[in-house]
Scaffold this active site. Structure first.
Site, PDB file in Angstrom:
ATOM      1  N   ASN A   9     -57.357 -10.347 -42.752  1.00 54.92           N
ATOM      2  CA  ASN A   9     -55.983 -10.610 -43.189  1.00 54.92           C
ATOM      3  C   ASN A   9     -55.492 -11.846 -42.432  1.00 54.92           C
ATOM      4  OD1 ASN A   9     -53.268 -10.644 -43.753  1.00 54.92           O
ATOM      5  ND2 ASN A   9     -52.815  -8.665 -42.797  1.00 54.92           N
ATOM      6  N   LYS A  11     -52.772 -13.362 -42.768  1.00 51.46           N
ATOM      7  CA  LYS A  11     -51.309 -13.362 -42.585  1.00 51.46           C
ATOM      8  C   LYS A  11     -50.725 -14.737 -42.947  1.00 51.46           C
ATOM      9  CE  LYS A  11     -51.778  -9.542 -39.426  1.00 51.46           C
ATOM     10  NZ  LYS A  11     -51.256  -8.780 -38.296  1.00 51.46           N
ATOM     11  N   HIS A  95     -48.500  -3.096 -45.719  1.00 51.20           N
ATOM     12  CA  HIS A  95     -48.765  -3.547 -44.349  1.00 51.20           C
ATOM     13  C   HIS A  95     -47.505  -3.327 -43.517  1.00 51.20           C
ATOM     14  CE1 HIS A  95     -49.680  -6.025 -40.898  1.00 51.20           C
ATOM     15  NE2 HIS A  95     -50.940  -5.952 -41.263  1.00 51.20           N
ATOM     16  N   GLU A  97     -46.082  -5.049 -41.376  1.00 51.81           N
ATOM     17  CA  GLU A  97     -45.171  -6.202 -41.291  1.00 51.81           C
ATOM     18  C   GLU A  97     -44.269  -6.269 -42.517  1.00 51.81           C
ATOM     19  OE1 GLU A  97     -48.254  -9.045 -40.407  1.00 51.81           O
ATOM     20  OE2 GLU A  97     -48.487  -8.093 -38.452  1.00 51.81           O
ATOM     21  N   GLU A 167     -53.657   1.445 -39.610  1.00 52.04           N
ATOM     22  CA  GLU A 167     -53.307   0.402 -38.651  1.00 52.04           C
ATOM     23  C   GLU A 167     -52.151   0.887 -37.782  1.00 52.04           C
ATOM     24  OE1 GLU A 167     -54.645  -3.739 -40.126  1.00 52.04           O
ATOM     25  OE2 GLU A 167     -52.659  -3.380 -40.936  1.00 52.04           O
ATOM     26  N   GLY A 173     -51.869  -7.053 -33.271  1.00 55.06           N
ATOM     27  CA  GLY A 173     -51.520  -8.315 -32.625  1.00 55.06           C
ATOM     28  C   GLY A 173     -51.133  -8.172 -31.160  1.00 55.06           C
ATOM     29  N   SER A 212     -56.102  -5.162 -33.566  1.00 54.89           N
ATOM     30  CA  SER A 212     -56.839  -5.842 -32.497  1.00 54.89           C
ATOM     31  C   SER A 212     -58.347  -5.593 -32.538  1.00 54.89           C
ATOM     32  CB  SER A 212     -56.262  -5.478 -31.126  1.00 54.89           C
ATOM     33  OG  SER A 212     -54.891  -5.851 -31.053  1.00 54.89           O
TER      34      SER A 212
HETATM   35  P1  13P Z   1     -54.700  -7.988 -35.450  1.00 57.79           P
HETATM   36  O1  13P Z   1     -56.178  -7.836 -35.701  1.00 57.79           O
HETATM   37  O2  13P Z   1     -54.298  -9.418 -35.192  1.00 57.79           O
HETATM   38  O3  13P Z   1     -54.209  -7.013 -34.441  1.00 57.79           O
HETATM   39  O4  13P Z   1     -53.968  -7.616 -36.838  1.00 57.79           O
HETATM   40  C1  13P Z   1     -54.303  -6.435 -37.481  1.00 57.79           C
HETATM   41  C2  13P Z   1     -53.676  -6.440 -38.830  1.00 57.79           C
HETATM   42  O5  13P Z   1     -52.463  -6.320 -38.958  1.00 57.79           O
HETATM   43  C3  13P Z   1     -54.537  -6.598 -39.996  1.00 57.79           C
HETATM   44  O6  13P Z   1     -53.854  -6.347 -41.183  1.00 57.79           O
END
Ligand code: 13P
Length: 251
Positions: A9, A11, A95, A97, A167, A173, A212
């Site tokens: 992803n 982002k 997601h 976010e 997740e 992150g 992560s």
């Molecule tokens: P990270 O791997 O940067 O923690 O992000 C995970 C994520 O949100 C994947 O959709």
């Protein structure tokens, strides 16, 4: 029985030049048919990525799509039918976010999930608890509620054509990863919830872990019985690191 999957992803990252460089790295990765590999660029770069990955065996998905299947008067959105026409195969739904920052409700996510499937896109439903919810001992309750939102609306059979990504929000992150056992416990609960409705769907659905994931922790996570691969954020922006995570899923 379940094919491992690793999805990147990206982002809201990338420029045309940066994406071109990443594509060059991805195209050089050794190919293994064993692992399903997908990337989710920003909407802006989906066309560039689909063109750049022709013949690579890597699937391309979108990070978001509209609540209605067909194109129409919906400023700023992209219809799943438009994504499908471009060559997208997958789309992220829910997601954290988008749930938290963009305020997407369960009702909106239900519509997005159904609209995507109506256009032949496979939704990757993302679910997971916040740190506060984990500390309050509510992890399984939260994840069960997020999954029930789709099962109760459309029936469990829709998961014959979907992927689920667990997740934990506190691991996204942050550099904090759920331990393989913590992740496995939640994955097992997700599969058990599906199995109560349909054992075959539960046994076949790919359950990805996200939060992560790196080359250094991927093998341990993917070694757990109910973890079928990963949804990778930051580490997917580096082709070599992403390639190492894909290899870990194949072992
Ligand atoms: P990270 O791997 O940067 O923690 O992000 C995970 C994520 O949100 C994947 O959709």
């Amino acid at each position: 029985m379940r094919r491992p999957m690793v999805a990147g992803n990206w982002k809201m990252h990338g420029t045309r030049a940066g994406v071109a460089e990443l594509l060059e790295g991805l195209r050089k990765l050794p190919r293994s048919g064993e692992v399903e590999v997908a990337v989710f660029p920003s909407s802006l770069h989906i066309g560039q990525v689909i063109d750049g990955l022709q013949g690579s065996g890597i699937t391309v998905g979108a990070q978001n799509s509209a609540i209605q299947p067909e194109q129409g008067a919906l400023t700023g959105e992209v219809a799943p039918s438009q994504l499908a026409e471009l060559g997208c195969k997958l789309v992220l739904v829910g997601h954290s976010e988008r749930r938290q920052v963009m305020g997407e409700s369960e009702n909106v996510l239900q519509q997005k999930f159904a609209a995507a499937q109506a256009c032949g896109l496979k939704p990757v439903l993302c679910i997971g608890e916040t740190l506060e919810e984990r500390e309050a001992g509510k992890t399984l309750e939260v994840v069960e509620r997020q999954l029930s939102s789709i099962i109760d609306t459309f029936g469990v059979a829709v998961f014959a054509n979907a992927v689920i990504a667990y997740e934990p929000v506190w691991a996204i992150g942050t550099g904090l990863t759920a331990s393989p056992q913590q992740a496995q416990d939640v994955h097992a609960a997700i599969r058990a919830q599906l199995a109560k409705e349909d054992a075959e769907v539960a046994a076949r659905v790919q359950l990805l872990y996200g939060g992560s994931v790196k080359a250094s922790n991927a093998a341990e996570l993917f070694g757990m019985p109910d973890i079928d691969g990963g949804l990778v954020g930051g580490a997917s922006l580096n082709a070599d690191e992403f390639g190492a995570i894909c290899r870990a899923a194949g072992n």
